[in-house]
Design a protein around this motif. Structure first.
Motif, PDB file in Angstrom:
ATOM      1  N   CYS A   1      -1.099  -5.113   3.890  1.00 11.40           N
ATOM      2  CA  CYS A   1      -1.180  -5.578   2.514  1.00 11.40           C
ATOM      3  C   CYS A   1      -2.177  -6.733   2.495  1.00 11.40           C
ATOM      4  O   CYS A   1      -2.448  -7.348   3.525  1.00 11.40           O
ATOM      5  CB  CYS A   1       0.168  -5.982   1.953  1.00 11.40           C
ATOM      6  N   THR A   2      -2.728  -7.029   1.317  1.00  6.43           N
ATOM      7  CA  THR A   2      -3.921  -7.866   1.238  1.00  6.43           C
ATOM      8  C   THR A   2      -3.708  -9.057   0.326  1.00  6.43           C
ATOM      9  O   THR A   2      -3.042  -8.947  -0.715  1.00  6.43           O
ATOM     10  CB  THR A   2      -5.103  -7.031   0.702  1.00  6.43           C
TER      11      THR A   2
ATOM     12  N   GLU B   1      -3.228   0.482  -4.270  1.00  5.62           N
ATOM     13  CA  GLU B   1      -3.251  -0.936  -3.931  1.00  5.62           C
ATOM     14  C   GLU B   1      -2.942  -1.668  -5.225  1.00  5.62           C
ATOM     15  O   GLU B   1      -3.755  -1.721  -6.146  1.00  5.62           O
ATOM     16  CB  GLU B   1      -4.620  -1.343  -3.393  1.00  5.62           C
TER      17      GLU B   1
ATOM     18  N   SER C   1      -7.408   3.342  -3.327  1.00  6.15           N
ATOM     19  CA  SER C   1      -8.120   3.111  -2.083  1.00  6.15           C
ATOM     20  C   SER C   1      -8.163   4.397  -1.270  1.00  6.15           C
ATOM     21  O   SER C   1      -7.360   5.305  -1.482  1.00  6.15           O
ATOM     22  CB  SER C   1      -7.452   1.996  -1.277  1.00  6.15           C
TER      23      SER C   1
ATOM     24  N   SER D   1       2.184  -0.964  -3.691  1.00 10.70           N
ATOM     25  CA  SER D   1       1.119  -0.860  -2.697  1.00 10.70           C
ATOM     26  C   SER D   1       1.556   0.060  -1.560  1.00 10.70           C
ATOM     27  O   SER D   1       2.674  -0.032  -1.059  1.00 10.70           O
ATOM     28  CB  SER D   1       0.778  -2.242  -2.128  1.00 10.70           C
TER      29      SER D   1
ATOM     30  N   CYS E   1       4.412  -4.318   0.452  1.00  9.54           N
ATOM     31  CA  CYS E   1       3.586  -4.173   1.645  1.00  9.54           C
ATOM     32  C   CYS E   1       3.893  -2.850   2.322  1.00  9.54           C
ATOM     33  O   CYS E   1       4.352  -2.799   3.458  1.00  9.54           O
ATOM     34  CB  CYS E   1       3.832  -5.338   2.601  1.00  9.54           C
TER      35      CYS E   1
ATOM     36  N   TRP F   1     -11.368   3.856  -3.811  1.00 10.57           N
ATOM     37  CA  TRP F   1     -11.598   2.417  -3.785  1.00 10.57           C
ATOM     38  C   TRP F   1     -12.292   1.986  -5.074  1.00 10.57           C
ATOM     39  O   TRP F   1     -13.444   1.596  -5.116  1.00 10.57           O
ATOM     40  CB  TRP F   1     -12.348   1.898  -2.575  1.00 10.57           C
TER      41      TRP F   1
ATOM     42  N   THR G   1       3.512 -10.164  -1.455  1.00  4.88           N
ATOM     43  CA  THR G   1       3.503  -9.143  -0.407  1.00  4.88           C
ATOM     44  C   THR G   1       4.914  -8.789   0.047  1.00  4.88           C
ATOM     45  O   THR G   1       5.136  -7.716   0.620  1.00  4.88           O
ATOM     46  CB  THR G   1       2.671  -9.601   0.810  1.00  4.88           C
TER      47      THR G   1
ATOM     48  N   SER H   1      -1.264  -8.267  -2.843  1.00  5.46           N
ATOM     49  CA  SER H   1      -0.596  -6.968  -2.969  1.00  5.46           C
ATOM     50  C   SER H   1       0.853  -7.174  -3.377  1.00  5.46           C
ATOM     51  O   SER H   1       1.538  -8.078  -2.885  1.00  5.46           O
ATOM     52  CB  SER H   1      -0.631  -6.214  -1.636  1.00  5.46           C
TER      53      SER H   1
END
Length: 627
Positions: free
Chosen positions: A280-281, A36, A63, A91, A275, A74, A302, A272
């Motif tokens: 994605c975050t 990530e 992660s 990511s 993606c 994580w 992203t 992120s």
């Protein structure tokens, strides 16, 4: 007084020493998981007193994945600038992280890497992710879950109605941002998104990935464990509310978290980079919950975009939301970033040979570039790099405000030609950043760096870009000239090799007038007058005989006929007119003829005084100021 050692405290010291040795040995340990890669936007730390230099920071987290059974996944692996390029990771990649063993034998948990570079050995990509963020002909529909978080007694920074309005309904919205800035190639619609919350997340406690359990405390931290807790509690609440089928439907792409204002995060936004995988975050700090540009900046990450810089400032490009947006509204991406994700097309892809070919005007090197808000076919790409020459490739574009597109373009950047350096490609795994190197108004000139590849004229060299004219809101006309020499040394090839405005200009600089910028490549295809041969070097008037000094000859009346003019007789030094001087003295040549007699001249016209003729009037007036 220092206490004397006892058996008891000696035993404790030995135990502590053994534990420390076990914890900080150089034994190598490797873990496998999903990368990530997060990029932070630091607005809080911006300060005009520090010359606008604001280097951002990236983070790589490890992660969990389904096959992990014994790992500390994580967790933050490393932090620092430009990590995607340094480790060639995006990511969603499956990675193996190798680091020095910092495991405490009594707890079995790895310490938080406060200085992770000291412990990290390597990051190896085992399997690359397959993102789909580059437009290849099929419209990209973004699917999203947007969570509003409250925790630690801190209230939510926005409600569902406010977030829905900003993302989908306002005159300037995230949905409109995507539609306008991508020319309709990417959509972000309410029908493909759910806004959910507020979700109450405990301030501290434990959170599990199904295999391992982590401690978190949002009252004092904003690290990977806290971010994992916010995401896990939000996802579980949404599924419990019946949104599981929507969340599992492909493509599930963006997971956005709107955090309280009080969270201990040092950044305004975190997103992120790329993606890959299924999600994605994005995290938005509460003070910027309703900032259109901060939200769009992180969503730009992203899509794989990096920051847009200028000089040493990683956010220094004020013409791109991936740099600094000084107002809330639509500020689209520069043409280099558009090229990176496949949103625009090039007017021309030029190399060192084709730069001096006729442009879309039919004239050598001359191009009309339309405003980026009018068309996606909107830039020149100067692609000068080769396998052996690493040259800064350039994109040339024209930017102005439109009713929607670039409607908050800063006033001091409106209706200007932009030159960006970008050695990137339209590839998911490209990590290059765009760099704004020039903004030009009419008659403005940008001269690129020079790479000496003499005598090879097919690579290296450099380029001069001059703005011929600008039609506000519509287009700009530019003139390109590729130069292969800094100073002309090839004097008989009919080419202006140094783009100084004069073909085959090999006259030593001390013998010619200052060079002005009017190359045939930079003016038109009309024939350029060949400059006259240089005049002989200036001669100082001959010295008068030492004795007897001649009497000064009287000047003719102002209105007397100019022909035949009297020869200028030598005058005593105090009353003599100033003699023209060169900036650099030249050797005095032998006179071609004897000094003129002090007697009146014959009827034939005498030679003019030894002052160089001015250049032809047409040549002088056709030259714009030097670059």
């Amino acid at each position: 007084m220092k206490p004397q050692p006892t058996v008891a405290n000696m035993h404790l010291s030995i135990s502590f020493l053994l534990t420390a040795l076990l914890a900080f040995t150089n034994v190598v340990k490797a873990e496998t998981g999903i990368a990530e890669v997060m990029s932070a936007l630091y607005i809080d730390n911006r300060d005009l007193q520090c010359d606008r230099i604001h280097i951002g920071k990236d983070f790589i987290y490890l992660s969990p994945s389904e096959e992990i059974t014994n790992t500390t996944a994580w967790s933050q692996v490393v932090e620092g600038p430009d990590l995607t390029s340094k480790y060639n990771v995006r990511s969603g990649d499956r990675i193996r992280v190798t680091y020095k063993n910092t495991t405490n034998s009594t707890t079995g948990s790895r310490r938080l890497l406060l200085t992770p570079d000291e412990d990290l050995v390597s990051i190896d990509v085992l399997q690359t992710a397959v993102p789909h963020e580059i437009f290849t002909g099929t419209q990209i529909r973004v699917r999203s879950m947007i969570y509003i978080i409250k925790t630690c007694g801190w209230e939510a920074s926005a409600n569902v109605t406010q977030i829905q309005n900003m993302y989908f309904q306002a005159a300037n919205s995230i949905s409109g941002y995507h539609t306008n800035c991508t020319y309709g190639k990417v959509t972000f619609n309410s029908s493909d998104s759910i806004v959910f919350g507020p979700v109450e997340v405990p301030c501290n406690g434990t959170v599990s990935n199904g295999i391992l359990t982590y401690n978190f405390d949002a009252s004092i931290n904003c690290g990977s464990a806290e971010q994992f807790a916010w995401r896990t509690y939000a996802e579980n609440a949404a599924r419990a509310a019946g949104h599981g089928a929507f969340m599992d439907a492909a493509p599930r792409r963006r997971i956005v978290h709107i955090l309280p204002r009080e969270v201990k995060c040092p950044w305004a936004g975190l997103g992120s980079v790329g993606c890959g995988g299924s999600t994605c975050t994005v995290y938005i700090k509460g003070a910027y919950a309703l900032s259109l540009t901060v939200n769009m900046h992180e969503l730009g990450h992203t899509q794989g975009l990096s920051h847009a810089g200028r000089g040493y400032d990683e956010y220094g490009d004020y013409s791109d939301v991936m740099g600094t947006a000084s107002s809330e509204g639509y500020l689209c991406m520069n043409v280099g970033n558009q090229f990176r994700v496949g949103w625009n097309t090039m007017l021309a892809n030029l190399n060192t040979v084709t730069t001096n070919n006729p442009g879309n005007t039919g004239l050598v090197g001359r191009w009309v570039i339309p405003a980026t808000n009018l068309t996606e076919n909107n830039a020149l790409f100067l692609n000068y790099s080769t396998p052996t020459v690493r040259f800064p490739n350039m994109f040339v574009s024209f930017r102005t405000r439109g009713p929607l597109y670039d409607n908050v373009m800063p006033t001091n950047l409106m209706d200007q030609v932009f030159v960006h350096q970008f050695n990137g490609t339209a590839s998911e795994r490209d990590y290059n950043r765009t760099l704004l190197v020039a903004t030009l108004v009419t008659n403005g000139v940008y001269t690129s760096p020079f790479v000496d590849r003499y005598p090879d004229t097919t690579s290296g060299g450099g380029v001069k870009i001059r703005v011929v004219s600008i039609t506000p809101g519509v287009s700009a006309t530019v003139q390109l000239c590729h130069f292969t020499q800094l100073n002309e040394t090839t004097c008989n090839d009919g080419i202006d090799n140094d783009c100084d405005g004069i073909i085959d200009n090999c006259v030593p600089p001390a013998s010619v007038s200052p060079v002005v910028y009017s190359s045939p490549q930079l003016s038109s295809l009309s024939p350029t007058p060949t400059p006259p041969p240089p005049s002989p070097p200036l001669r100082s008037p001959p010295k008068s005989p030492p004795s007897p000094p001649p009497s000064p000859a009287p000047r003719p009346p102002p209105k007397s006929p100019p022909s035949p003019p009297p020869s200028p007789a030598p005058r005593p030094p105090p009353k003599s007119p100033p003699i023209p001087k060169l900036k650099s003295p030249l050797p005095r040549p032998s006179p071609r003829r004897p000094p003129p007699s002090p007697r009146p001249p014959k009827a034939s016209p005498p030679p003019r005084p030894s002052v160089r003729k001015p250049p032809p009037k047409s040549t002088a007036t056709s030259r714009p100021p030097p670059s």
